[in-house]
Design an enzyme around this catalytic site. Structure first.
Site, PDB file in Angstrom:
ATOM      1  N   PRO A  10       0.798  -1.224   0.000  1.00 40.38           N
ATOM      2  CA  PRO A  10       0.000   0.000   0.000  1.00 40.38           C
ATOM      3  C   PRO A  10       0.827   1.269   0.000  1.00 40.38           C
ATOM      4  CG  PRO A  10      -0.084  -1.066   2.151  1.00 40.38           C
ATOM      5  CD  PRO A  10       0.606  -2.013   1.223  1.00 40.38           C
ATOM      6  N   ASN A  11       0.333   2.212  -0.748  1.00 37.72           N
ATOM      7  CA  ASN A  11       0.861   3.570  -0.873  1.00 37.72           C
ATOM      8  C   ASN A  11       2.150   3.668  -1.680  1.00 37.72           C
ATOM      9  OD1 ASN A  11      -1.242   4.823   0.696  1.00 37.72           O
ATOM     10  ND2 ASN A  11      -0.287   3.851   2.475  1.00 37.72           N
ATOM     11  N   ARG A  18       4.600  11.131  -2.318  1.00 39.70           N
ATOM     12  CA  ARG A  18       4.363  11.009  -0.870  1.00 39.70           C
ATOM     13  C   ARG A  18       5.681  11.102  -0.104  1.00 39.70           C
ATOM     14  NH1 ARG A  18       3.900   5.703   2.321  1.00 39.70           N
ATOM     15  NH2 ARG A  18       3.202   6.426   4.347  1.00 39.70           N
ATOM     16  N   TYR A  23      10.903   8.874   1.511  1.00 39.65           N
ATOM     17  CA  TYR A  23      10.887   7.771   0.554  1.00 39.65           C
ATOM     18  C   TYR A  23      11.611   8.071  -0.757  1.00 39.65           C
ATOM     19  CZ  TYR A  23       7.393   6.134   3.828  1.00 39.65           C
ATOM     20  OH  TYR A  23       6.743   5.741   4.975  1.00 39.65           O
ATOM     21  N   ASN A  74       8.134  -5.498  -0.510  1.00 40.88           N
ATOM     22  CA  ASN A  74       8.004  -4.245   0.228  1.00 40.88           C
ATOM     23  C   ASN A  74       6.523  -4.142   0.566  1.00 40.88           C
ATOM     24  OD1 ASN A  74       7.775  -1.671   1.221  1.00 40.88           O
ATOM     25  ND2 ASN A  74       9.099  -0.740  -0.330  1.00 40.88           N
ATOM     26  N   ALA A  77       3.184  -0.529   5.097  1.00 41.06           N
ATOM     27  CA  ALA A  77       2.676  -0.568   6.470  1.00 41.06           C
ATOM     28  C   ALA A  77       2.180  -1.950   6.879  1.00 41.06           C
ATOM     29  CB  ALA A  77       1.564   0.459   6.649  1.00 41.06           C
ATOM     30  N   HIS A  80       4.071  -4.098   9.488  1.00 42.48           N
ATOM     31  CA  HIS A  80       3.925  -3.905  10.930  1.00 42.48           C
ATOM     32  C   HIS A  80       2.564  -4.331  11.466  1.00 42.48           C
ATOM     33  CE1 HIS A  80       7.337  -1.470   9.829  1.00 42.48           C
ATOM     34  NE2 HIS A  80       6.556  -0.717   9.092  1.00 42.48           N
ATOM     35  N   ASP A  87       1.662 -15.070   7.405  1.00 37.52           N
ATOM     36  CA  ASP A  87       1.221 -16.450   7.230  1.00 37.52           C
ATOM     37  C   ASP A  87       1.277 -16.875   5.761  1.00 37.52           C
ATOM     38  OD1 ASP A  87       0.786 -16.742   9.943  1.00 37.52           O
ATOM     39  OD2 ASP A  87      -1.397 -16.534   9.806  1.00 37.52           O
ATOM     40  N   GLU A  98      12.411  -9.210   2.852  1.00 36.90           N
ATOM     41  CA  GLU A  98      11.653  -8.036   3.288  1.00 36.90           C
ATOM     42  C   GLU A  98      12.452  -6.795   2.908  1.00 36.90           C
ATOM     43  OE1 GLU A  98      10.380  -6.002   7.554  1.00 36.90           O
ATOM     44  OE2 GLU A  98      11.246  -8.006   7.528  1.00 36.90           O
ATOM     45  N   HIS A 100      12.513  -2.356   2.684  1.00 32.49           N
ATOM     46  CA  HIS A 100      11.978  -1.038   3.044  1.00 32.49           C
ATOM     47  C   HIS A 100      12.861   0.030   2.426  1.00 32.49           C
ATOM     48  CE1 HIS A 100       9.400  -2.907   6.012  1.00 32.49           C
ATOM     49  NE2 HIS A 100      10.443  -3.618   6.376  1.00 32.49           N
ATOM     50  N   SER A 102      13.007   3.214   3.501  1.00 29.30           N
ATOM     51  CA  SER A 102      13.580   3.999   4.601  1.00 29.30           C
ATOM     52  C   SER A 102      14.169   3.060   5.654  1.00 29.30           C
ATOM     53  CB  SER A 102      12.500   4.878   5.240  1.00 29.30           C
ATOM     54  OG  SER A 102      11.529   4.081   5.890  1.00 29.30           O
ATOM     55  N   ARG A 107      12.958   5.288  12.694  1.00 25.89           N
ATOM     56  CA  ARG A 107      11.683   5.994  12.622  1.00 25.89           C
ATOM     57  C   ARG A 107      10.818   5.689  13.841  1.00 25.89           C
ATOM     58  NH1 ARG A 107       9.067   5.345   6.993  1.00 25.89           N
ATOM     59  NH2 ARG A 107       7.838   7.051   7.833  1.00 25.89           N
TER      60      ARG A 107
END
Length: 146
Positions: A10-11, A18, A23, A74, A77, A80, A87, A98, A100, A102, A107
């Site tokens: 998302p995003n 953004r 980012y 990636n 959110a 978290h 799963d 995984e 990211h 940033s 953060r």
């Protein structure tokens, strides 16, 4: 031929717009092209996908089994918050890195918790768009050692 799935959550479709101070200014289409170009140079097949919907990401992870050799994820959110994505990665049994943009550890405290880290072969964070290249290289090396 080795095949990788690069998933963006998302995003991430808003990259370049953004919070560019967090980012960066590179857009998702630019990142997708960078991934395709880098994979092509490595003789690796690369499929990219982005969704703002948790279920769509889970469907892609499930479908990767038997099709792709590795996943670069990636999850934004959802990293978290989503036990469901954790799963899905565990059940698909496709090695997953995984990623990211940033440095999540520098953060807000809630970003320090990752459900994905529990099932990923590794995590790359804080290198901006270049993190995708690092993740692809790391996955190719991981698969070569498997």
């Amino acid at each position: 031929m080795t095949s990788l799935l690069v998933l963006n959550g998302p995003n991430l479709n808003m990259l370049g717009i953004r919070q560019p101070e967090v980012y960066g200014r590179v857009t998702l289409p630019e990142i997708e092209a960078m991934c395709q170009d880098h994979c092509r140079a490595l003789n690796v097949d690369c499929v990219v996908f982005q969704s703002n919907y948790e279920g769509a990401l889970i469907d892609q992870i499930h479908a990767a089994r038997g099709i792709h050799d590795g996943i670069v994820l990636n999850a934004g959110a959802y990293t978290h918050t989503s036990v469901a994505i954790m799963d899905a990665v565990a059940s698909a049994e496709v090695p997953t890195i995984e990623l990211h943009l940033s440095n999540v550890h520098a953060r807000e405290a809630f970003r320090h918790v990752s459900f994905l880290s529990k099932v990923a072969v590794g995590t790359i964070c804080g290198f901006g768009a270049h993190g995708y290249v690092l993740a692809i290289d790391a996955m190719v090396a991981h698969l070569a050692n498997d």
